[in-house]
Design a protein around this motif. Sequence first.
Motif, PDB file in Angstrom:
ATOM      1  N   GLY A  43      87.948   6.132 -98.269  1.00 22.18           N
ATOM      2  CA  GLY A  43      86.745   5.363 -98.573  1.00 22.18           C
ATOM      3  C   GLY A  43      86.651   4.025 -97.859  1.00 22.18           C
ATOM      4  O   GLY A  43      85.561   3.560 -97.540  1.00 22.18           O
ATOM      5  N   GLU A  44      87.776   3.383 -97.579  1.00 21.67           N
ATOM      6  CA  GLU A  44      87.750   2.064 -96.944  1.00 21.67           C
ATOM      7  C   GLU A  44      87.387   2.137 -95.462  1.00 21.67           C
ATOM      8  O   GLU A  44      87.088   1.117 -94.854  1.00 21.67           O
ATOM      9  CB  GLU A  44      89.095   1.366 -97.121  1.00 21.67           C
ATOM     10  N   ILE A  45      87.434   3.303 -94.883  1.00 22.06           N
ATOM     11  CA  ILE A  45      87.136   3.428 -93.449  1.00 22.06           C
ATOM     12  C   ILE A  45      85.950   4.358 -93.197  1.00 22.06           C
ATOM     13  O   ILE A  45      85.867   5.016 -92.165  1.00 22.06           O
ATOM     14  CB  ILE A  45      88.380   3.883 -92.649  1.00 22.06           C
ATOM     15  N   GLY A  46      85.035   4.403 -94.151  1.00 23.65           N
ATOM     16  CA  GLY A  46      83.805   5.159 -93.944  1.00 23.65           C
ATOM     17  C   GLY A  46      83.861   6.615 -94.346  1.00 23.65           C
ATOM     18  O   GLY A  46      83.104   7.435 -93.833  1.00 23.65           O
ATOM     19  N   VAL A  48      86.051   8.956 -93.720  1.00 22.04           N
ATOM     20  CA  VAL A  48      86.527   9.863 -92.674  1.00 22.04           C
ATOM     21  C   VAL A  48      88.042   9.936 -92.777  1.00 22.04           C
ATOM     22  O   VAL A  48      88.681   9.020 -93.290  1.00 22.04           O
ATOM     23  CB  VAL A  48      86.110   9.392 -91.254  1.00 22.04           C
ATOM     24  N   PRO A  49      88.639  11.021 -92.287  1.00 23.52           N
ATOM     25  CA  PRO A  49      90.098  11.111 -92.301  1.00 23.52           C
ATOM     26  C   PRO A  49      90.720  10.038 -91.411  1.00 23.52           C
ATOM     27  O   PRO A  49      90.136   9.646 -90.391  1.00 23.52           O
ATOM     28  CB  PRO A  49      90.373  12.509 -91.735  1.00 23.52           C
ATOM     29  N   PRO A  50      91.899   9.544 -91.755  1.00 23.01           N
ATOM     30  CA  PRO A  50      92.546   8.509 -90.957  1.00 23.01           C
ATOM     31  C   PRO A  50      92.728   8.880 -89.483  1.00 23.01           C
ATOM     32  O   PRO A  50      92.537   8.039 -88.604  1.00 23.01           O
ATOM     33  CB  PRO A  50      93.893   8.314 -91.649  1.00 23.01           C
ATOM     34  N   VAL A  51      93.070  10.116 -89.197  1.00 22.39           N
ATOM     35  CA  VAL A  51      93.268  10.528 -87.803  1.00 22.39           C
ATOM     36  C   VAL A  51      91.963  10.425 -87.019  1.00 22.39           C
ATOM     37  O   VAL A  51      91.937   9.972 -85.874  1.00 22.39           O
ATOM     38  CB  VAL A  51      93.852  11.954 -87.738  1.00 22.39           C
ATOM     39  N   GLU A  52      90.861  10.822 -87.632  1.00 19.62           N
ATOM     40  CA  GLU A  52      89.553  10.740 -86.962  1.00 19.62           C
ATOM     41  C   GLU A  52      89.170   9.281 -86.720  1.00 19.62           C
ATOM     42  O   GLU A  52      88.679   8.923 -85.648  1.00 19.62           O
ATOM     43  CB  GLU A  52      88.494  11.428 -87.814  1.00 19.62           C
ATOM     44  N   TYR A  53      89.401   8.436 -87.709  1.00 15.92           N
ATOM     45  CA  TYR A  53      89.090   7.011 -87.560  1.00 15.92           C
ATOM     46  C   TYR A  53      89.911   6.392 -86.428  1.00 15.92           C
ATOM     47  O   TYR A  53      89.394   5.633 -85.620  1.00 15.92           O
ATOM     48  CB  TYR A  53      89.365   6.281 -88.871  1.00 15.92           C
ATOM     49  N   GLU A  54      91.186   6.741 -86.362  1.00 15.09           N
ATOM     50  CA  GLU A  54      92.047   6.210 -85.307  1.00 15.09           C
ATOM     51  C   GLU A  54      91.568   6.672 -83.930  1.00 15.09           C
ATOM     52  O   GLU A  54      91.518   5.882 -82.983  1.00 15.09           O
ATOM     53  CB  GLU A  54      93.488   6.657 -85.535  1.00 15.09           C
ATOM     54  N   ALA A  55      91.185   7.932 -83.805  1.00 15.66           N
ATOM     55  CA  ALA A  55      90.690   8.438 -82.526  1.00 15.66           C
ATOM     56  C   ALA A  55      89.414   7.714 -82.109  1.00 15.66           C
ATOM     57  O   ALA A  55      89.254   7.337 -80.939  1.00 15.66           O
ATOM     58  CB  ALA A  55      90.448   9.943 -82.615  1.00 15.66           C
ATOM     59  N   LEU A  56      88.506   7.509 -83.055  1.00 15.02           N
ATOM     60  CA  LEU A  56      87.267   6.784 -82.748  1.00 15.02           C
ATOM     61  C   LEU A  56      87.552   5.339 -82.373  1.00 15.02           C
ATOM     62  O   LEU A  56      86.910   4.777 -81.480  1.00 15.02           O
ATOM     63  CB  LEU A  56      86.307   6.851 -83.926  1.00 15.02           C
ATOM     64  N   HIS A  57      88.514   4.728 -83.032  1.00 11.41           N
ATOM     65  CA  HIS A  57      88.894   3.348 -82.724  1.00 11.41           C
ATOM     66  C   HIS A  57      89.400   3.243 -81.286  1.00 11.41           C
ATOM     67  O   HIS A  57      88.976   2.371 -80.529  1.00 11.41           O
ATOM     68  CB  HIS A  57      89.959   2.857 -83.694  1.00 11.41           C
ATOM     69  N   TYR A  58      90.317   4.117 -80.906  1.00 10.81           N
ATOM     70  CA  TYR A  58      90.869   4.066 -79.550  1.00 10.81           C
ATOM     71  C   TYR A  58      89.807   4.394 -78.503  1.00 10.81           C
ATOM     72  O   TYR A  58      89.800   3.821 -77.424  1.00 10.81           O
ATOM     73  CB  TYR A  58      92.081   4.972 -79.414  1.00 10.81           C
TER      74      TYR A  58
END
Length: 70
Positions: A43-46, A48-58
């Motif tokens: 919930g704190e990152i929209g 989305v799963p943490p792996v997906e958030y990390e990929a989008l960040h990079y």
Amino acid sequence: MSTNPASRNYAEALPQRPWRYLAQVELATAERTDWYNHRRLHGEIGHVPPVEYEALHYLATTKPQVTHNV
């Protein structure tokens, strides 16, 4: 009594059942880790799963590599 939230989460992660072999515990731990990192909606990152958030960040923060065709 104070408990470590990480250990509490870990204790809740695996089903409470008698384990006959160490391999069963290892498999259950790997399955829980896979779910926690790849399918859990955070919930704190929209939501989305943490792996997906990390990929989008990079993808958003890294510069593309420049290649020259020779």
